[in-house]
Design an enzyme around this catalytic site. Structure first.
Site, PDB file in Angstrom:
ATOM      1  N   ASN A   9      44.331  37.006  47.930  1.00 41.75           N
ATOM      2  CA  ASN A   9      44.254  38.391  48.413  1.00 41.75           C
ATOM      3  C   ASN A   9      43.220  39.096  47.556  1.00 41.75           C
ATOM      4  O   ASN A   9      43.500  39.459  46.420  1.00 41.75           O
ATOM      5  CB  ASN A   9      45.640  39.044  48.269  1.00 41.75           C
ATOM      6  CG  ASN A   9      45.616  40.523  48.618  1.00 41.75           C
ATOM      7  OD1 ASN A   9      44.631  41.030  49.147  1.00 41.75           O
ATOM      8  ND2 ASN A   9      46.696  41.224  48.299  1.00 41.75           N
ATOM      9  N   LYS A  11      41.969  41.945  47.861  1.00 45.70           N
ATOM     10  CA  LYS A  11      42.157  43.404  47.791  1.00 45.70           C
ATOM     11  C   LYS A  11      40.810  44.117  48.014  1.00 45.70           C
ATOM     12  O   LYS A  11      40.007  43.655  48.802  1.00 45.70           O
ATOM     13  CB  LYS A  11      42.824  43.772  46.469  1.00 45.70           C
ATOM     14  CG  LYS A  11      44.124  42.963  46.257  1.00 45.70           C
ATOM     15  CD  LYS A  11      44.982  43.483  45.157  1.00 45.70           C
ATOM     16  CE  LYS A  11      46.240  42.614  45.051  1.00 45.70           C
ATOM     17  NZ  LYS A  11      47.182  43.090  44.058  1.00 45.70           N
ATOM     18  N   HIS A  95      51.866  44.575  52.466  1.00 45.18           N
ATOM     19  CA  HIS A  95      51.695  44.423  51.018  1.00 45.18           C
ATOM     20  C   HIS A  95      52.240  45.672  50.310  1.00 45.18           C
ATOM     21  O   HIS A  95      52.120  46.783  50.836  1.00 45.18           O
ATOM     22  CB  HIS A  95      50.209  44.229  50.681  1.00 45.18           C
ATOM     23  CG  HIS A  95      49.996  43.842  49.253  1.00 45.18           C
ATOM     24  ND1 HIS A  95      49.988  44.766  48.243  1.00 45.18           N
ATOM     25  CD2 HIS A  95      49.837  42.631  48.662  1.00 45.18           C
ATOM     26  CE1 HIS A  95      49.816  44.140  47.081  1.00 45.18           C
ATOM     27  NE2 HIS A  95      49.718  42.843  47.319  1.00 45.18           N
ATOM     28  N   GLU A  97      51.154  47.414  48.010  1.00 45.28           N
ATOM     29  CA  GLU A  97      50.172  48.494  47.808  1.00 45.28           C
ATOM     30  C   GLU A  97      50.002  49.315  49.083  1.00 45.28           C
ATOM     31  O   GLU A  97      49.767  50.521  49.024  1.00 45.28           O
ATOM     32  CB  GLU A  97      48.835  47.884  47.343  1.00 45.28           C
ATOM     33  CG  GLU A  97      48.911  47.449  45.881  1.00 45.28           C
ATOM     34  CD  GLU A  97      48.031  46.267  45.522  1.00 45.28           C
ATOM     35  OE1 GLU A  97      47.102  45.941  46.281  1.00 45.28           O
ATOM     36  OE2 GLU A  97      48.293  45.663  44.465  1.00 45.28           O
ATOM     37  N   GLU A 167      56.930  39.284  46.421  1.00 43.82           N
ATOM     38  CA  GLU A 167      56.134  39.819  45.321  1.00 43.82           C
ATOM     39  C   GLU A 167      56.891  40.942  44.618  1.00 43.82           C
ATOM     40  O   GLU A 167      56.901  42.077  45.099  1.00 43.82           O
ATOM     41  CB  GLU A 167      54.805  40.377  45.848  1.00 43.82           C
ATOM     42  CG  GLU A 167      53.953  39.355  46.573  1.00 43.82           C
ATOM     43  CD  GLU A 167      52.491  39.754  46.604  1.00 43.82           C
ATOM     44  OE1 GLU A 167      51.672  38.984  46.103  1.00 43.82           O
ATOM     45  OE2 GLU A 167      52.176  40.842  47.103  1.00 43.82           O
ATOM     46  N   GLY A 173      49.577  42.439  39.386  1.00 46.98           N
ATOM     47  CA  GLY A 173      48.431  42.949  38.634  1.00 46.98           C
ATOM     48  C   GLY A 173      48.760  43.386  37.214  1.00 46.98           C
ATOM     49  O   GLY A 173      47.954  44.027  36.551  1.00 46.98           O
ATOM     50  N   SER A 213      50.867  38.060  39.585  1.00 47.50           N
ATOM     51  CA  SER A 213      50.297  37.436  38.385  1.00 47.50           C
ATOM     52  C   SER A 213      50.450  35.919  38.362  1.00 47.50           C
ATOM     53  O   SER A 213      50.622  35.323  37.311  1.00 47.50           O
ATOM     54  CB  SER A 213      50.891  38.072  37.118  1.00 47.50           C
ATOM     55  OG  SER A 213      50.658  39.463  37.111  1.00 47.50           O
ATOM     56  N   GLY A 234      46.297  37.502  43.610  1.00 46.77           N
ATOM     57  CA  GLY A 234      45.376  38.636  43.539  1.00 46.77           C
ATOM     58  C   GLY A 234      44.271  38.349  42.533  1.00 46.77           C
ATOM     59  O   GLY A 234      43.263  37.726  42.839  1.00 46.77           O
ATOM     60  N   GLY A 235      44.484  38.802  41.304  1.00 50.93           N
ATOM     61  CA  GLY A 235      43.463  38.706  40.257  1.00 50.93           C
ATOM     62  C   GLY A 235      42.851  37.322  40.112  1.00 50.93           C
ATOM     63  O   GLY A 235      41.623  37.175  40.020  1.00 50.93           O
TER      64      GLY A 235
HETATM   65  P1  PGA Z   1      48.151  39.658  41.335  1.00 46.64           P
HETATM   66  O1  PGA Z   1      48.307  40.237  42.823  1.00 46.64           O
HETATM   67  O2  PGA Z   1      48.066  38.159  41.470  1.00 46.64           O
HETATM   68  O3  PGA Z   1      46.885  40.265  40.821  1.00 46.64           O
HETATM   69  O4  PGA Z   1      49.358  40.080  40.578  1.00 46.64           O
HETATM   70  C1  PGA Z   1      49.104  39.585  43.772  1.00 46.64           C
HETATM   71  C2  PGA Z   1      49.170  40.399  45.036  1.00 46.64           C
HETATM   72  O5  PGA Z   1      49.280  41.634  44.954  1.00 46.64           O
HETATM   73  O6  PGA Z   1      49.136  39.857  46.163  1.00 46.64           O
END
Ligand code: PGA
Length: 249
Positions: A9, A11, A95, A97, A167, A173, A213, A234-235
């Site tokens: 993802n 983002k 998601h 967010e 999640e 994040g 994460s 994500g990251g």
């Molecule tokens: P993250 O994000 O791996 O940076 O924690 C995961 C996500 O929000 O899908």
């Protein structure tokens, strides 16, 4: 046996040229992967160039959202047919967010899930609890309710084909990961709620990812757990080397 699925993802990261570069780096690193479904989800404006760059590879294309209507007066929104025409196969829905910053509700996520299926897109439906909910001891209650509401009205075969992404919001994040045991326990509870809402067969088939994460350093421990079928990343999806290490857990 459920086939693991690892999705990146991205983002609101990567311009079109940066997306293309990342994909060109990923393709050779992942060329030999056959036992894991791999998906990348760039921002909408990069979808067309990403589709061209991914052509002929074993990496599928996804997006991070879509609208539940087929077309019409919805300024700024993206319709499912637009995605299908560009070769998109997966769509991340609900998601945290989007729920937190853009007011998405369980009802809206359900509408989007149904529309995605209608258009042949595979939904990756996100669910997860806040830190306050975890501390109040209502994690399972919250995520099982989100799951049942997201899948409301689907047939058994449609539900079995959905990907869920558990999640925990406090782990996204932040660098903080749920322990593998905690993540597995919550995912097992989500699977049990799918059994309750549909059947044991659907619960056995539906794939449930962990997200929050997930990275090269913790992926193998998480993926060793029986109920964790993949990751939403994500990251660690923004660098080819990190993402390929996660895929090759
Ligand atoms: P993250 O994000 O791996 O940076 O924690 C995961 C996500 O929000 O899908």
């Amino acid at each position: 046996m459920r086939k693991p699925i690892i999705a990146g993802n991205w983002k609101m990261n990567k311009t079109a040229s940066e997306s293309k570069t990342l994909i060109e780096q990923l393709i050779p690193l992942l060329a030999d992967v056959t036992e894991v479904d791999v998906v990348v989800c760039p921002p909408f404006v990069n979808v067309e160039s990403a589709a061209a760059a991914l052509k002929g590879s074993n990496i599928a294309l996804g997006v991070q959202n879509m609208h539940y209507e087929q077309s019409g007066a919805y300024t700024g929104e993206i319709a499912p047919s637009m995605l299908v025409e560009l070769g998109v196969q997966y769509v991340i829905l609900g998601h945290s967010e989007r729920r937190q910053f853009f007011g998405e509700t369980d009802e809206g996520v359900n509408k989007k899930t149904r529309t995605a299926i209608e258009f042949g897109l595979k939904p990756i439906v996100c669910i997860g609890e806040t830190l306050e909910e975890r501390e109040a001891g209502i994690t399972n209650e919250v995520v099982c309710k989100q799951t049942k509401l997201a899948l409301l009205g689907l047939s058994e075969s449609e539900a079995a084909d959905v990907v869920l992404a558990y999640e925990p919001i406090w782990a996204i994040g932040t660098g903080v990961t749920a322990t593998a045991d905690d993540a597995n326990e919550t995912i097992a509870a989500i699977r049990a709620s799918v059994k309750e809402a549909f059947s044991g067969d659907v619960a056995a088939k539906i794939r449930i990812q962990y997200g929050g994460s997930m990275k090269p350093g913790n992926v193998s421990e998480l993926m060793a757990k029986p109920d964790i079928d993949g990751g939403l990343i994500g990251g660690a999806a923004l660098k080819a080397e990190d993402f390929s290490k996660v895929v090759k857990f």
